[in-house]
Design a protein around this motif. Sequence first.
Motif, short mmCIF file in Angstrom:
data_model
loop_
_atom_site.label_atom_id
_atom_site.label_comp_id
_atom_site.label_asym_id
_atom_site.label_seq_id
_atom_site.Cartn_x
_atom_site.Cartn_y
_atom_site.Cartn_z
N SER A 89 16.35 58.92 50.19
CA SER A 89 14.57 58.88 49.98
C SER A 89 14.17 57.39 49.75
CB SER A 89 14.17 59.97 48.54
OG SER A 89 14.57 61.21 48.88
N ILE A 90 14.98 56.65 49.09
CA ILE A 90 14.41 55.49 48.87
C ILE A 90 14.39 54.79 50.46
CG2 ILE A 90 15.11 52.87 48.21
CD1 ILE A 90 15.98 54.50 45.73
N ALA A 91 15.57 54.88 51.14
CA ALA A 91 15.59 54.38 52.54
C ALA A 91 14.39 54.90 53.32
CB ALA A 91 16.96 54.74 53.06
N ALA A 92 14.12 56.25 53.31
CA ALA A 92 12.97 57.05 54.06
C ALA A 92 11.59 56.18 53.67
CB ALA A 92 13.12 58.26 53.78
N ILE A 93 11.50 55.73 52.43
CA ILE A 93 10.37 55.34 52.01
C ILE A 93 10.16 53.88 52.93
CG2 ILE A 93 9.08 54.04 50.05
CD1 ILE A 93 9.67 56.02 48.28
N GLY A 94 11.31 53.21 52.70
CA GLY A 94 11.52 51.93 53.45
C GLY A 94 11.12 51.87 54.99
N PHE A 95 12.03 52.59 55.59
CA PHE A 95 11.46 52.27 57.18
C PHE A 95 10.27 53.04 57.58
CE2 PHE A 95 15.12 55.94 57.03
CZ PHE A 95 14.39 56.80 57.50
N THR A 96 9.89 54.27 56.73
CA THR A 96 8.59 54.92 57.04
C THR A 96 7.33 53.95 56.89
OG1 THR A 96 9.46 56.96 56.71
CG2 THR A 96 6.96 56.94 56.67
N CYS A 97 7.42 53.00 55.74
CA CYS A 97 6.31 52.26 55.47
C CYS A 97 6.35 50.99 56.08
CB CYS A 97 6.25 51.97 53.82
SG CYS A 97 6.02 53.57 52.92
N ALA A 98 7.59 50.48 56.45
CA ALA A 98 7.75 49.24 57.32
C ALA A 98 7.30 49.25 58.39
CB ALA A 98 9.36 48.91 57.29
N GLN A 99 6.97 50.41 59.26
CA GLN A 99 6.50 50.30 60.66
C GLN A 99 5.02 50.19 60.83
OE1 GLN A 99 8.72 53.59 63.03
NE2 GLN A 99 9.10 54.20 61.12
N PRO A 100 4.10 50.82 60.05
CA PRO A 100 2.82 50.67 60.17
C PRO A 100 2.12 49.30 59.59
CG PRO A 100 3.13 52.29 58.40
CD PRO A 100 4.24 51.96 59.03
N ILE A 101 2.90 48.63 58.73
CA ILE A 101 2.77 47.28 58.41
C ILE A 101 3.32 46.42 59.40
CG2 ILE A 101 3.18 45.73 56.26
CD1 ILE A 101 3.66 48.16 54.42
N PHE A 102 4.42 46.51 59.74
CA PHE A 102 4.87 45.49 60.76
C PHE A 102 3.98 45.47 62.13
CE2 PHE A 102 6.78 45.80 65.09
CZ PHE A 102 7.55 44.54 65.30
N TRP A 103 3.26 46.77 62.51
CA TRP A 103 2.64 46.55 63.62
C TRP A 103 1.44 45.72 63.61
CZ3 TRP A 103 3.94 47.22 68.40
CH2 TRP A 103 4.92 48.20 68.54
N GLN A 104 1.00 45.61 62.44
CA GLN A 104 -0.07 44.49 62.10
C GLN A 104 0.18 43.14 62.62
OE1 GLN A 104 -2.60 46.77 61.73
NE2 GLN A 104 -1.04 48.11 61.47
#
Length: 459
Positions: free
Chosen positions: A351-366
């Motif tokens: 679940s911690i991993a899922a938070i990580g790679f799910t949230c990383a993506q929309p932030i990265f695209w900025q």
Amino acid sequence: MAGELTSRVAPDEATVNSALGKVTKHLIPFLLLMYVIAFVDRTNLGWAQQEWEANYGISTAAYTFGATLFFVGYAVFEVPSNLIMHKVGARWWMTRIMITWGIVAACFMFVQGPKTFYALRFLLGVAEAGFFPGVMLYLTYWYPAARRAWATGLFYMGLPIANMFGNPLSGSLLELDGVLGMDGIHWMFLVEGALAVVVGIICPWVLVDRPSKASWLTEEEQRDLTQQIELEEAAKQKAKPISWGRALADPRILYFCLIYFCIQASVYGLTFFLPKQVTSMTGTTAGFKASLVTAIPWVVALIGVLIVPKVADRRQNHRLLSGLMLAFSGMGIMGSALFLHQLVPALALLSIAAIGFTCAQPIFWQLPTRYLSGAALAGATGLINAVGNLGGWAAPLLRTWATQSAFGTADSPNEAAGLVVLGMAGVVGVLLVTGLNFFKKSVEEREALSLQSGESLDK
């Protein structure tokens, strides 16, 4: 256009905020629905793996190879698809994408062996190519930079939602086994492919190419939102005027490709094998009950993606937070390797991993969208997504190599080793994000970024 902008009164913040509220209401739910269907259609084969292996001779190695072929077709056609969308508009191009991928996704019900499986996975990638970078480009037409991570985060809710509801949907459809003489996996592919076709048919009546064409905005909202977007585009053109061809060879764009590769390796390395991992830990077969357990990490990720991108917009620290989220991803996946046969701690870490790679993506695209515009942005987002999604091609292969060749055998796979190898993708991603500090910005580019962050609409 730049000359016209200098003669206008600055856009009214209240009017822009009012327009953005309507944009979010009219466009984001439909884009979210499209993403949910896309992700379900590209990952539902995880539920067919056991039956294909038992009845159609598709071994674990063949399954892994076929799963990765999607990303080959996807990568080859990403950039041209995005350039076409930039030219003809999202409304009709997204319609084409959805209908064609839905037809191919439904055709998986006809898989009879490795060859048909390989062909359809490649064709699915070709059909869907351009959807995701197209949405990233589309959001730049509607949202100023100060609100874009939040809007992208809303779109990325599709990732956990697809796994929360897509997995139970797939599990339920599997239990239709024998109805009308069809296998459960045939029902799953038929229904989920048909959903994409139906939504594609609706698409032209929902999507609008630009704010100036949105009938549900007032004239003042159309004018001020358009002007806000054009001011930022003009600033980016002044800071770094670049053609789409040069953008594809820009060192920083290529560097962004590597970061996104690491993110996608984490996403798909977990997604493709989570159903099998859960059924192994629980001692159940693939079906509705197992799908409920697999939904747990995605429920947690959904909560995270509602909060973290908005924090990134408010604090304007996208680089720092994207690195932190990648650290969560890597540590969570590697930590779960210690609890392969203990369901509760394993799910907590996943679940911690899922938070990580799910949230990383929309932030990265900025990061790339803040200094590119027009055709250059269209080409760059296509390339980043194309190369990055090859992480989805590499991750299953790396996992199989680690579990069956390097640290185990086909008869006695070392699942812990596979998870550790996948977790390393997040760690490498953190190092790459840190390395962005070595790219120096020009004075004009710093001014453009200052303009975007200084005009925050969240205040």
